[in-house]
Design a protein around this motif. Structure first.
Motif, PDB file in Angstrom:
ATOM      1  N   GLN A   1       0.815  -1.211   0.000  1.00  0.00           N
ATOM      2  CA  GLN A   1       0.000   0.000   0.000  1.00  0.00           C
ATOM      3  C   GLN A   1       0.851   1.265   0.000  1.00  0.00           C
ATOM      4  O   GLN A   1       1.944   1.298   0.562  1.00  0.00           O
ATOM      5  CB  GLN A   1      -0.881   0.054   1.250  1.00  0.00           C
ATOM      6  N   ASP A   2       0.290   2.315  -0.581  1.00  0.00           N
ATOM      7  CA  ASP A   2       0.822   3.660  -0.412  1.00  0.00           C
ATOM      8  C   ASP A   2       0.545   4.081   1.030  1.00  0.00           C
ATOM      9  O   ASP A   2      -0.571   3.907   1.539  1.00  0.00           O
ATOM     10  CB  ASP A   2       0.103   4.598  -1.392  1.00  0.00           C
ATOM     11  N   THR A   3       1.545   4.582   1.706  1.00  0.00           N
ATOM     12  CA  THR A   3       1.363   4.922   3.120  1.00  0.00           C
ATOM     13  C   THR A   3       0.798   6.322   3.337  1.00  0.00           C
ATOM     14  O   THR A   3       0.617   6.752   4.478  1.00  0.00           O
ATOM     15  CB  THR A   3       2.706   4.810   3.879  1.00  0.00           C
ATOM     16  N   GLY A   4       0.490   7.035   2.257  1.00  0.00           N
ATOM     17  CA  GLY A   4       0.024   8.406   2.390  1.00  0.00           C
ATOM     18  C   GLY A   4      -1.323   8.545   3.071  1.00  0.00           C
ATOM     19  O   GLY A   4      -1.516   9.409   3.933  1.00  0.00           O
ATOM     20  N   HIS A   5      -2.291   7.681   2.703  1.00  0.00           N
ATOM     21  CA  HIS A   5      -3.609   7.751   3.299  1.00  0.00           C
ATOM     22  C   HIS A   5      -4.355   6.446   3.051  1.00  0.00           C
ATOM     23  O   HIS A   5      -3.930   5.612   2.252  1.00  0.00           O
ATOM     24  CB  HIS A   5      -4.414   8.937   2.739  1.00  0.00           C
ATOM     25  N   VAL A   6      -5.467   6.273   3.723  1.00  0.00           N
ATOM     26  CA  VAL A   6      -6.241   5.035   3.633  1.00  0.00           C
ATOM     27  C   VAL A   6      -7.033   5.002   2.341  1.00  0.00           C
ATOM     28  O   VAL A   6      -7.677   5.977   1.959  1.00  0.00           O
ATOM     29  CB  VAL A   6      -7.206   4.910   4.831  1.00  0.00           C
ATOM     30  N   GLY A   7      -6.984   3.869   1.652  1.00  0.00           N
ATOM     31  CA  GLY A   7      -7.818   3.680   0.470  1.00  0.00           C
ATOM     32  C   GLY A   7      -8.506   2.333   0.477  1.00  0.00           C
ATOM     33  O   GLY A   7      -9.627   2.184   0.010  1.00  0.00           O
ATOM     34  N   LEU A   8      -7.837   1.308   1.017  1.00  0.00           N
ATOM     35  CA  LEU A   8      -8.381  -0.047   1.042  1.00  0.00           C
ATOM     36  C   LEU A   8      -9.393  -0.200   2.170  1.00  0.00           C
ATOM     37  O   LEU A   8      -9.163   0.249   3.302  1.00  0.00           O
ATOM     38  CB  LEU A   8      -7.249  -1.055   1.228  1.00  0.00           C
ATOM     39  N   GLN A   9     -10.509  -0.865   1.853  1.00  0.00           N
ATOM     40  CA  GLN A   9     -11.506  -1.235   2.855  1.00  0.00           C
ATOM     41  C   GLN A   9     -11.873  -2.704   2.673  1.00  0.00           C
ATOM     42  O   GLN A   9     -11.930  -3.196   1.545  1.00  0.00           O
ATOM     43  CB  GLN A   9     -12.775  -0.385   2.724  1.00  0.00           C
ATOM     44  N   VAL A  10     -12.124  -3.410   3.769  1.00  0.00           N
ATOM     45  CA  VAL A  10     -12.580  -4.798   3.704  1.00  0.00           C
ATOM     46  C   VAL A  10     -13.962  -4.888   4.332  1.00  0.00           C
ATOM     47  O   VAL A  10     -14.292  -4.130   5.251  1.00  0.00           O
ATOM     48  CB  VAL A  10     -11.600  -5.758   4.415  1.00  0.00           C
ATOM     49  N   ARG A  11     -14.745  -5.819   3.812  1.00  0.00           N
ATOM     50  CA  ARG A  11     -16.100  -5.991   4.355  1.00  0.00           C
ATOM     51  C   ARG A  11     -16.060  -6.895   5.579  1.00  0.00           C
ATOM     52  O   ARG A  11     -15.492  -7.986   5.545  1.00  0.00           O
ATOM     53  CB  ARG A  11     -17.037  -6.590   3.304  1.00  0.00           C
ATOM     54  N   ARG A  12     -16.671  -6.431   6.637  1.00  0.00           N
ATOM     55  CA  ARG A  12     -16.850  -7.231   7.830  1.00  0.00           C
ATOM     56  C   ARG A  12     -18.308  -7.145   8.233  1.00  0.00           C
ATOM     57  O   ARG A  12     -18.765  -6.111   8.709  1.00  0.00           O
ATOM     58  CB  ARG A  12     -15.957  -6.750   8.969  1.00  0.00           C
ATOM     59  N   GLY A  13     -19.055  -8.222   7.990  1.00  0.00           N
ATOM     60  CA  GLY A  13     -20.493  -8.170   8.181  1.00  0.00           C
ATOM     61  C   GLY A  13     -21.102  -7.219   7.181  1.00  0.00           C
ATOM     62  O   GLY A  13     -20.887  -7.320   5.968  1.00  0.00           O
ATOM     63  N   ASN A  14     -21.834  -6.226   7.672  1.00  0.00           N
ATOM     64  CA  ASN A  14     -22.447  -5.229   6.793  1.00  0.00           C
ATOM     65  C   ASN A  14     -21.673  -3.922   6.750  1.00  0.00           C
ATOM     66  O   ASN A  14     -22.157  -2.930   6.205  1.00  0.00           O
ATOM     67  CB  ASN A  14     -23.887  -4.955   7.252  1.00  0.00           C
ATOM     68  N   ALA A  15     -20.475  -3.918   7.333  1.00  0.00           N
ATOM     69  CA  ALA A  15     -19.702  -2.676   7.419  1.00  0.00           C
ATOM     70  C   ALA A  15     -18.433  -2.769   6.595  1.00  0.00           C
ATOM     71  O   ALA A  15     -17.888  -3.856   6.364  1.00  0.00           O
ATOM     72  CB  ALA A  15     -19.357  -2.391   8.882  1.00  0.00           C
ATOM     73  N   TRP A  16     -17.948  -1.612   6.142  1.00  0.00           N
ATOM     74  CA  TRP A  16     -16.674  -1.516   5.448  1.00  0.00           C
ATOM     75  C   TRP A  16     -15.643  -0.952   6.413  1.00  0.00           C
ATOM     76  O   TRP A  16     -15.826   0.128   6.968  1.00  0.00           O
ATOM     77  CB  TRP A  16     -16.791  -0.634   4.213  1.00  0.00           C
ATOM     78  N   VAL A  17     -14.581  -1.705   6.621  1.00  0.00           N
ATOM     79  CA  VAL A  17     -13.565  -1.352   7.612  1.00  0.00           C
ATOM     80  C   VAL A  17     -12.295  -0.899   6.894  1.00  0.00           C
ATOM     81  O   VAL A  17     -11.755  -1.637   6.058  1.00  0.00           O
ATOM     82  CB  VAL A  17     -13.241  -2.562   8.517  1.00  0.00           C
ATOM     83  N   PRO A  18     -11.792   0.316   7.187  1.00  0.00           N
ATOM     84  CA  PRO A  18     -10.571   0.781   6.526  1.00  0.00           C
ATOM     85  C   PRO A  18      -9.356   0.004   7.013  1.00  0.00           C
ATOM     86  O   PRO A  18      -9.246  -0.346   8.186  1.00  0.00           O
ATOM     87  CB  PRO A  18     -10.491   2.259   6.934  1.00  0.00           C
ATOM     88  N   VAL A  19      -8.440  -0.255   6.082  1.00  0.00           N
ATOM     89  CA  VAL A  19      -7.180  -0.925   6.403  1.00  0.00           C
ATOM     90  C   VAL A  19      -6.092   0.140   6.383  1.00  0.00           C
ATOM     91  O   VAL A  19      -5.634   0.563   5.321  1.00  0.00           O
ATOM     92  CB  VAL A  19      -6.865  -2.053   5.397  1.00  0.00           C
ATOM     93  N   HIS A  20      -5.683   0.581   7.548  1.00  0.00           N
ATOM     94  CA  HIS A  20      -4.717   1.668   7.640  1.00  0.00           C
ATOM     95  C   HIS A  20      -3.326   1.175   7.242  1.00  0.00           C
ATOM     96  O   HIS A  20      -2.863   0.145   7.739  1.00  0.00           O
ATOM     97  CB  HIS A  20      -4.703   2.232   9.056  1.00  0.00           C
ATOM     98  N   PRO A  21      -2.655   1.899   6.357  1.00  0.00           N
ATOM     99  CA  PRO A  21      -1.311   1.487   5.936  1.00  0.00           C
ATOM    100  C   PRO A  21      -0.331   1.491   7.107  1.00  0.00           C
ATOM    101  O   PRO A  21      -0.375   2.373   7.962  1.00  0.00           O
ATOM    102  CB  PRO A  21      -0.925   2.541   4.891  1.00  0.00           C
ATOM    103  N   VAL A  22       0.534   0.499   7.135  1.00  0.00           N
ATOM    104  CA  VAL A  22       1.607   0.402   8.118  1.00  0.00           C
ATOM    105  C   VAL A  22       2.923   0.443   7.341  1.00  0.00           C
ATOM    106  O   VAL A  22       3.127  -0.371   6.434  1.00  0.00           O
ATOM    107  CB  VAL A  22       1.520  -0.904   8.929  1.00  0.00           C
ATOM    108  N   PRO A  23       3.802   1.383   7.633  1.00  0.00           N
ATOM    109  CA  PRO A  23       5.062   1.489   6.880  1.00  0.00           C
ATOM    110  C   PRO A  23       5.834   0.168   6.882  1.00  0.00           C
ATOM    111  O   PRO A  23       5.927  -0.515   7.902  1.00  0.00           O
ATOM    112  CB  PRO A  23       5.832   2.586   7.635  1.00  0.00           C
ATOM    113  N   HIS A  24       6.340  -0.203   5.703  1.00  0.00           N
ATOM    114  CA  HIS A  24       7.181  -1.389   5.519  1.00  0.00           C
ATOM    115  C   HIS A  24       6.431  -2.697   5.769  1.00  0.00           C
ATOM    116  O   HIS A  24       7.054  -3.736   6.000  1.00  0.00           O
ATOM    117  CB  HIS A  24       8.420  -1.327   6.415  1.00  0.00           C
ATOM    118  N   ALA A  25       5.082  -2.655   5.743  1.00  0.00           N
ATOM    119  CA  ALA A  25       4.279  -3.863   5.943  1.00  0.00           C
ATOM    120  C   ALA A  25       3.513  -4.205   4.668  1.00  0.00           C
ATOM    121  O   ALA A  25       3.230  -3.330   3.838  1.00  0.00           O
ATOM    122  CB  ALA A  25       3.313  -3.681   7.107  1.00  0.00           C
ATOM    123  N   LEU A  26       3.173  -5.470   4.515  1.00  0.00           N
ATOM    124  CA  LEU A  26       2.374  -5.945   3.398  1.00  0.00           C
ATOM    125  C   LEU A  26       1.001  -6.391   3.909  1.00  0.00           C
ATOM    126  O   LEU A  26       0.883  -6.872   5.036  1.00  0.00           O
ATOM    127  CB  LEU A  26       3.059  -7.132   2.708  1.00  0.00           C
TER     128      LEU A  26
END
Length: 241
Positions: free
Chosen positions: A126-151
């Protein structure tokens, strides 16, 4: 269309002139096996692009093999179960680079529509600048916050089928940003196209129902790349109703 037929630059999963396009430009390339590469589509600038991508992809492939070995062990299977059945060097690996430019009306369009991946394992940088990815959990969309140097690791439809639903593919999407652009690099790792897919026999026992039919992975790949992104709808192809 050949399996893995989506390669090149531009938009993917476009099926009508009036379809609302995702706010994203892509560069998609087949990496392994070498027979799926289309060298004419690989950028020549910078001059180190090919060498860098090949070396990066080799390391990501090693990671995928290790991850699948750990998954097998959690299911009580030999650690080499998936590596053996994926076809060895014929196992398919592709990379997609997603560029999300600033969007003047981010509330009206997605960067990438909700979907699950057709792969077994997806590795996202991910680009670490800001959140873009979201995953579905139940009926909600949860943002996946970037972590530097992580996949970020996503599991795909292929693994859901092979594990008879013990492991679920992850439905996810990308949102847009009104001020900043964003870049991500995604690697997809999947069985060879000639592998016959279906739940592993060890996971269909003791009254456990078989939830997915058997099919050729190349057949599923064709189905996936010719289907509109609509959540996990592409997996209906494999489900036993």
């Amino acid at each position: 269309m050949a399996p893995g037929g989506i390669q090149g630059y531009g938009h993917a999963f476009v099926f009508s002139d009036d379809q609302k396009l995702d706010w994203c430009n892509m560069l998609a390339l087949g990496v392994s096996p070498a027979s799926i590469r289309q060298p004419a589509l690989w950028p020549t600038t910078p001059a180190t692009f090919t060498d860098t991508l090949v070396r990066y992809s080799a390391k990501v492939r090693e990671l995928c093999v290790v991850l699948l070995a750990r998954v097998a062990e959690t299911l009580g299977l030999p650690s080499g179960t998936f590596e053996g059945m994926f076809g060895g060097e014929a196992a398919v690996q592709a990379v997609r680079m997603n560029f999300y430019p600033p969007c003047p009306r981010p509330e009206l369009v997605l960067g990438l529509s909700a979907h699950s991946d057709g792969s077994a394992v997806t590795v996202l940088q991910q680009d670490t600048g800001h959140v873009g990815l979201q995953v579905r959990r139940g009926n909600a969309w949860v943002p996946v916050h970037p972590v530097p140097h992580a996949l970020v690791i996503n599991l795909g439809d292929s693994l859901e089928v092979l594990t008879n639903g013990r492991y679920k593919s992850v439905e996810h999407r990308a949102v847009t940003n009104g001020e900043q652009d964003r870049l991500s690099v995604v690697t997809f790792y999947a069985p060879a196209y000639d592998v016959e897919m279906g739940p592993l026999p060890e996971l269909v026992a003791d009254g456990e129902p078989c939830r997915y039919r058997r099919f050729n992975h190349g057949e599923y790949s064709r189905h996936y790349v010719t289907s509109k992104l609509e959540g996990k709808k592409t997996l209906d192809f494999a489900k036993i109703n």
